[in-house]
Scaffold this motif. Structure first.
Motif, PDB file in Angstrom:
ATOM      1  N   LYS A  39       0.744  -1.239   0.230  1.00 60.48           N
ATOM      2  CA  LYS A  39      -0.125   0.037  -0.065  1.00 60.48           C
ATOM      3  C   LYS A  39       0.968   1.294  -0.048  1.00 60.48           C
ATOM      4  CE  LYS A  39      -3.962  -2.058   2.392  1.00 60.48           C
ATOM      5  NZ  LYS A  39      -4.808  -2.067   3.597  1.00 60.48           N
ATOM      6  N   ALA A  40       2.101   1.044   0.681  1.00 56.94           N
ATOM      7  CA  ALA A  40       2.699   2.478   0.772  1.00 56.94           C
ATOM      8  C   ALA A  40       3.380   2.803  -0.656  1.00 56.94           C
ATOM      9  CB  ALA A  40       4.101   2.154   1.716  1.00 56.94           C
ATOM     10  N   ALA A  41       3.876   1.564  -1.449  1.00 55.33           N
ATOM     11  CA  ALA A  41       4.336   1.673  -2.693  1.00 55.33           C
ATOM     12  C   ALA A  41       3.256   2.497  -3.817  1.00 55.33           C
ATOM     13  CB  ALA A  41       4.856   0.517  -3.254  1.00 55.33           C
ATOM     14  N   ALA A  42       2.058   1.758  -3.410  1.00 51.53           N
ATOM     15  CA  ALA A  42       1.012   2.484  -4.361  1.00 51.53           C
ATOM     16  C   ALA A  42       0.663   3.656  -3.988  1.00 51.53           C
ATOM     17  CB  ALA A  42      -0.465   1.246  -3.986  1.00 51.53           C
ATOM     18  N   ALA A  43       0.572   4.197  -2.966  1.00 50.89           N
ATOM     19  CA  ALA A  43       0.446   5.712  -2.305  1.00 50.89           C
ATOM     20  C   ALA A  43       1.506   6.529  -2.999  1.00 50.89           C
ATOM     21  CB  ALA A  43       0.292   5.942  -0.973  1.00 50.89           C
ATOM     22  N   TYR A  44       2.604   5.928  -3.122  1.00 49.55           N
ATOM     23  CA  TYR A  44       3.937   6.911  -3.601  1.00 49.55           C
ATOM     24  C   TYR A  44       3.632   7.000  -5.204  1.00 49.55           C
ATOM     25  CZ  TYR A  44       6.971   7.046   0.354  1.00 49.55           C
ATOM     26  OH  TYR A  44       7.590   7.268   1.569  1.00 49.55           O
ATOM     27  N   ARG A  45       3.118   5.805  -5.797  1.00 46.24           N
ATOM     28  CA  ARG A  45       2.899   6.000  -7.223  1.00 46.24           C
ATOM     29  C   ARG A  45       1.685   6.808  -7.520  1.00 46.24           C
ATOM     30  NH1 ARG A  45       3.949   0.289  -6.894  1.00 46.24           N
ATOM     31  NH2 ARG A  45       1.862  -0.297  -6.590  1.00 46.24           N
ATOM     32  N   ALA A  46       0.844   6.998  -6.676  1.00 46.99           N
ATOM     33  CA  ALA A  46      -0.282   7.861  -6.751  1.00 46.99           C
ATOM     34  C   ALA A  46       0.264   9.416  -6.565  1.00 46.99           C
ATOM     35  CB  ALA A  46      -1.416   7.431  -5.879  1.00 46.99           C
ATOM     36  N   GLY A  47       1.349   9.644  -6.108  1.00 45.25           N
ATOM     37  CA  GLY A  47       1.897  10.916  -6.018  1.00 45.25           C
ATOM     38  C   GLY A  47       1.417  11.648  -4.689  1.00 45.25           C
ATOM     39  N   GLU A  48       1.027  10.795  -3.639  1.00 40.30           N
ATOM     40  CA  GLU A  48       0.463  11.608  -2.301  1.00 40.30           C
ATOM     41  C   GLU A  48       1.677  12.008  -1.545  1.00 40.30           C
ATOM     42  OE1 GLU A  48      -2.438  11.414  -1.601  1.00 40.30           O
ATOM     43  OE2 GLU A  48      -3.444   9.690  -2.482  1.00 40.30           O
ATOM     44  N   HIS A  49       2.867  11.928  -2.137  1.00 40.88           N
ATOM     45  CA  HIS A  49       3.986  12.501  -1.475  1.00 40.88           C
ATOM     46  C   HIS A  49       4.411  14.011  -2.017  1.00 40.88           C
ATOM     47  CE1 HIS A  49       5.803  10.249  -4.661  1.00 40.88           C
ATOM     48  NE2 HIS A  49       6.762  10.562  -4.225  1.00 40.88           N
ATOM     49  N   THR A  50       3.661  14.225  -3.067  1.00 35.44           N
ATOM     50  CA  THR A  50       3.857  15.482  -3.883  1.00 35.44           C
ATOM     51  C   THR A  50       2.876  16.598  -3.441  1.00 35.44           C
ATOM     52  OG1 THR A  50       2.827  14.632  -5.726  1.00 35.44           O
ATOM     53  CG2 THR A  50       5.027  14.192  -5.428  1.00 35.44           C
ATOM     54  N   THR A  51       3.060  17.781  -4.230  1.00 42.02           N
ATOM     55  CA  THR A  51       2.007  19.017  -3.746  1.00 42.02           C
ATOM     56  C   THR A  51       1.316  19.110  -5.078  1.00 42.02           C
ATOM     57  OG1 THR A  51       3.327  20.649  -4.551  1.00 42.02           O
ATOM     58  CG2 THR A  51       3.265  19.760  -1.879  1.00 42.02           C
ATOM     59  N   ALA A  52       0.313  19.796  -5.185  1.00 42.26           N
ATOM     60  CA  ALA A  52      -0.404  20.235  -6.273  1.00 42.26           C
ATOM     61  C   ALA A  52       0.183  21.625  -6.852  1.00 42.26           C
ATOM     62  CB  ALA A  52      -1.867  20.297  -6.232  1.00 42.26           C
ATOM     63  N   HIS A  53       1.256  21.985  -6.192  1.00 41.14           N
ATOM     64  CA  HIS A  53       1.645  23.048  -6.678  1.00 41.14           C
ATOM     65  C   HIS A  53       3.396  23.342  -6.523  1.00 41.14           C
ATOM     66  CE1 HIS A  53       1.996  23.907  -2.262  1.00 41.14           C
ATOM     67  NE2 HIS A  53       0.767  23.438  -2.021  1.00 41.14           N
ATOM     68  N   ALA A  54       3.981  24.259  -7.098  1.00 36.82           N
ATOM     69  CA  ALA A  54       5.460  24.302  -6.903  1.00 36.82           C
ATOM     70  C   ALA A  54       5.630  25.559  -6.238  1.00 36.82           C
ATOM     71  CB  ALA A  54       6.076  24.199  -8.316  1.00 36.82           C
ATOM     72  N   ASP A  55       6.664  25.525  -5.374  1.00 33.66           N
ATOM     73  CA  ASP A  55       6.974  26.736  -4.404  1.00 33.66           C
ATOM     74  C   ASP A  55       8.461  26.986  -4.515  1.00 33.66           C
ATOM     75  OD1 ASP A  55       4.367  26.922  -2.990  1.00 33.66           O
ATOM     76  OD2 ASP A  55       4.726  24.866  -2.475  1.00 33.66           O
ATOM     77  N   GLY A  56       9.419  25.745  -4.365  1.00 32.25           N
ATOM     78  CA  GLY A  56      10.459  26.017  -4.154  1.00 32.25           C
ATOM     79  C   GLY A  56      11.145  26.608  -5.666  1.00 32.25           C
TER      80      GLY A  56
END
Length: 265
Positions: free
Chosen positions: A230-247
């Motif tokens: 499940k953790a790998a699936a969540a990473y593939r789904a982009g759950e560790h990224t944001t919908a916007h760019a700040d940096g």
């Protein structure tokens, strides 16, 4: 804290010798803020920095570290022994309440509430402890630090091929930019959970790895591996990224500035 801090106020930085903590300390000093830096080992003094020795997990030296402090930037975390993080945070929050600290700023990770990875679960529990502490608090979630990615690639490159997770992207955000945001938050009033901070680009694991290989002068085949769970699936789904760019600093710019030069394959 009803008003912004003054330069006479002291800020305590935990994890002050770590990748992020060093950056926070340097930026506070550059702004003329009085800094107290907590470390488990004695360290040499520097202008504007008072180094104190303490162990958060054991609760040793924490009371003395927070004495007379108005705000705390909590950067301490032990990814190798994450079970120590929650006891350490409990000791810090208890000492901060007793000392009358007005503001605790915590760094967390984007996706901790959506990715069932043990370390992330601990970070999420820490967020809830902070919110329920009765102290003024601010919580910032950030995406992955490029310094951690380069460390991971360095370890993986010891194999005949460079293995990366298939279908997975990352959004590296420079740790210096995260530190700058933490400093801004620490010098302001408590704000609760603030918007997540993500890097300027979302890049696939293969693209990140190939960029690192070019920068280091290595020749190695990159092989994508589909990871189970499940953790790998969540990473593939982009759950560790944001919908916007700040940096602002890109992965390529980070590599160009920090990689010392081509290494032998």
């Amino acid at each position: 804290m009803s008003e912004e801090m003054t330069m006479a106020d002291v800020v305590l930085v935990t994890g002050a010798s770590g990748v992020l903590g060093r950056e926070v300390v340097a930026r506070l000093v550059a702004r003329g803020v009085a800094v107290r830096a907590l470390s488990r080992r004695a360290r040499g003094g520097a202008d504007g920095v008072e180094w104190v020795v303490g162990d958060l997990a054991k609760g040793e030296g924490v009371g003395a570290a927070v004495a007379g402090v108005r705000a705390v930037v909590h950067c301490a975390s032990d990814i190798r022994h994450p079970k120590n993080d929650l006891p350490g945070l409990r000791h810090l929050l208890a000492a901060a309440r007793a000392a009358g600290v007005e503001h605790v700023v915590n760094i967390s990770i984007v996706g901790v509430d959506r990715i069932p990875y043990p370390y992330y679960r601990i970070k999420w529990q820490g967020e809830r402890l902070l919110a329920e502490s009765g102290l003024g608090w601010t919580n910032l979630r950030a995406t992955q630090f490029p310094a951690l990615l380069t460390t991971a690639f360095g370890a993986l490159a010891k194999l005949p091929v460079l293995l990366v997770p298939a279908g997975t992207a990352c959004q590296p955000v420079d740790q210096g930019e995260v530190a700058e945001r933490l400093v801004e938050l620490a010098l302001a009033a408590p704000a609760g959970r603030v918007p997540d901070l993500g890097g300027p680009q979302v890049l696939g694991a293969r693209e990140l790895a190939e960029g690192w290989l070019r920068a280091t002068g290595r020749r190695k085949r990159v092989v994508e591996v589909r990871l189970p769970g499940k953790a790998a699936a969540a990473y593939r789904a982009g759950e560790h990224t944001t919908a916007h760019a700040d940096g602002r600093r890109t992965w390529a710019e980070y590599l160009a500035a920090t990689v010392p030069g081509p290494a032998r394959p």
